[in-house]
Design an enzyme around this catalytic site. Structure first.
Site, PDB file in Angstrom:
ATOM      1  N   LYS A   1      30.412  39.918  58.072  1.00  0.00           N
ATOM      2  CA  LYS A   1      29.566  39.380  57.010  1.00  0.00           C
ATOM      3  C   LYS A   1      28.123  39.727  57.352  1.00  0.00           C
ATOM      4  CE  LYS A   1      30.415  37.284  54.038  1.00  0.00           C
ATOM      5  NZ  LYS A   1      30.626  37.656  52.640  1.00  0.00           N
TER       6      LYS A   1
ATOM      7  N   HIS B   1      40.083  37.997  49.069  1.00  0.00           N
ATOM      8  CA  HIS B   1      38.842  37.276  49.367  1.00  0.00           C
ATOM      9  C   HIS B   1      39.148  35.895  49.941  1.00  0.00           C
ATOM     10  CE1 HIS B   1      35.784  34.292  47.949  1.00  0.00           C
ATOM     11  NE2 HIS B   1      34.984  35.151  48.529  1.00  0.00           N
TER      12      HIS B   1
HETATM   13  O1  GKR Z   1      31.686  31.926  53.791  1.00  0.00           O
HETATM   14  O2  GKR Z   1      29.593  32.484  53.766  1.00  0.00           O
HETATM   15  C1  GKR Z   1      30.778  32.667  53.485  1.00  0.00           C
HETATM   16  C2  GKR Z   1      31.131  33.900  52.697  1.00  0.00           C
HETATM   17  O3  GKR Z   1      29.988  34.645  52.441  1.00  0.00           O
HETATM   18  C3  GKR Z   1      31.814  33.539  51.420  1.00  0.00           C
HETATM   19  O4  GKR Z   1      31.076  32.574  50.730  1.00  0.00           O
HETATM   20  C4  GKR Z   1      32.027  34.700  50.509  1.00  0.00           C
HETATM   21  O5  GKR Z   1      32.443  34.271  49.269  1.00  0.00           O
HETATM   22  O6  GKR Z   1      33.560  35.509  52.157  1.00  0.00           O
HETATM   23  C5  GKR Z   1      33.077  35.646  50.911  1.00  0.00           C
HETATM   24  C6  GKR Z   1      32.827  37.076  50.533  1.00  0.00           C
HETATM   25  O7  GKR Z   1      33.577  37.926  50.935  1.00  0.00           O
HETATM   26  O8  GKR Z   1      31.889  37.347  49.791  1.00  0.00           O
HETATM   27 MG    MG Z   2      32.772  39.513  49.832  1.00  0.00          MG
END
Ligand code: GKR
Ligand code: MG
Length: 440
Positions: A202, A335
């Protein structure tokens, strides 16, 4: 099989301080457990998004569900649409009728409410039907094409802390991860613990050069055979996304949501192809429902769709999406948001029954603490990065009622009622922090 009760239980679970372009995870993530009881006393369950908005949606759907036959899913889908029809009218104000997937970005669509509500009802109904007929959900969906479902290690930049607050603060099992070396360490440990064969980072947290360095460090550390992905959640401009795509040529199995909106994604794709970079672009921000699929394909803005049964309209909707993706030559991945084992079970049955699932899915599950699990028997296990598809009827696990009650108490106590990563960032990191998309 008549449904006589719909029970909706809000829960909270400890969540470590993970970072993204949205901001910072709060000490608790919110979920909702939805249960349907049949007249013969069986109960089917599903886990979905949390918070007050979700509770309001299920209160509104209640009369649509009670008294209906659990087999009557096609009509229930339309009935849920109708129950939300007035609120679903398009409105520019606060995305009325479309709930946040996480947060709505300018140029992105958010998530339709009816498929999100129906998604949980359908999972609970399938769990119920599976129990009544002695058949696992994967078989109800058409049968399993795999006995174990692979997931990728989901790496996050992270501040120190294990989640939870006060007496309920949890040990920090992972430590802070704020540079490439710490990300490599996180990857090594997650792979050692659960055997993952692919890795997602991420991004969107640090300037792109640092995140490029993190992917390069992962490549050096893990060798050439571990597929890598990066997802900055739309933190980059088109020009930056192209620059990162070029810099990481040959290193990524896909580049996820590099820039906001479908037009931007299509422009990144066009420019990368021009530069000879064929890395597919994946999305769960620009494509959040069936209405987004035709324009995404027409614009060639998305080559891999990240499906999520929680907001696409349930398990059968995603098997259908798989067929669409196959016909159009689009890849399919999965996702995730912070979740417990009940969601993971549904994802596993779904993935087992979806032949055209072309990538290991995402799961936040390694970030969650065993103390919060609500399944009887405790946490599910990854073996070789995969979860075995249960062979017991329905989803294959009962709820631990005491753990569910503790989750509810945690919800009542914690005071959080919606996810607000931006507020957390302002509280803990920088009082002036604003979510800016694209930032770089
Ligand atoms: O958990 O911060 C998180 C992710 O960024 C999540 O909110 C996203 O929706 O994992 C997700 C993604 O692939 O965009
Ligand atoms: Mg994503």
């Amino acid at each position: 099989m008549k449904i006589v009760d719909l029970r909706v239980t809000p829960i909270a679970m400890a969540d470590p301080p993970l970072l993204s372009s949205y901001g910072l995870h709060a000490p608790y993530a919110l979920r909702t457990v939805v249960e349907l009881t049949s007249e013969d006393g069986l109960t089917g369950a599903a886990e979905t998004h949390g918070g007050e908005e979700t509770l309001r949606h299920f209160a509104r759907a209640r009369s649509t569900v009670i008294g209906r036959d659990a087999y009557d899913l096609a009509r229930l889908r339309f009935a849920v649409d109708e129950a939300f029809a007035p609120a679903s009218a398009p409105s520019a104000a606060a995305g009325a009728g479309r709930a946040d997937q996480t947060f709505i970005l300018p140029g992105e669509s958010g998530v339709d409410v009816p498929p999100r509500v129906f998604g949980a009802l359908e999972v609970a109904a399938l769990d119920l039907l599976g129990q009544a007929t002695g058949v696992p959900v994967a078989e109800l969906l058409g049968g399993r094409v795999r006995d174990a479902v692979p997931f990728s290690a989901y790496l996050f930049y992270k501040r120190a802390g294990g989640g939870g607050e006060g007496d309920d603060a949890r040990p920090d099992r992972w430590g802070a991860a704020l540079d490439p070396a710490a990300i490599v360490d996180q990857a090594r440990r997650m792979i050692a613990a659960d055997g993952f064969g692919s890795v997602k980072l991420k991004g969107g947290v640090f300037p792109p050069e640092q995140e490029i360095a993190a992917i390069r460090a992962l490549r050096d550390a893990l060798g050439p055979d571990v597929p890598l992905r990066i997802d900055p959640n739309a933190a980059w401009t088109v020009a930056t996304a192209v620059r990162v795509g070029e810099a990481l040529t040959g290193s990524l199995e896909y580049l996820e949501d590099p820039t906001p909106g479908l037009a931007g994604m299509a422009e990144v794709r066009r420019r990368l192809l021009e530069a000879g970079v064929e890395t597919p672009l994946a999305s769960n921000n620009a494509v959040t429902g069936f209405a987004d699929v035709p324009p995404a394909i027409a614009a060639d803005g998305v080559q891999v769709i990240l499906a999520d049964h929680h907001y696409w309209g349930g398990l059968r909707a995603i098997t259908h999406l798989g067929q669409l993706c196959r016909a159009f030559g689009v890849g399919l991945s999965m996702h995730s948001n912070s979740h417990l084992g009940l969601s993971l079970l549904a994802m596993v049955h779904l993935a087992a029954a979806t032949p055209h699932l072309t990538y290991a899915g995402d799961s936040h599950y390694p970030w969650q603490d065993a103390a919060d699990e609500i399944l009887a028997g405790g946490r599910l296990r990854f073996e070789g990065g995969a979860v075995r598809v249960p062979t017991a009827p329905g989803l294959g696990a009962a709820l631990d009622r005491d753990a569910l009650a503790r989750g509810r108490e945690r919800y009542e106590r914690c005071g959080y009622r919606r996810r607000d990563d931006e507020a957390e960032m302002r509280r803990h990191v920088d009082p002036a922090w604003r979510r800016v998309v694209p930032r770089w």
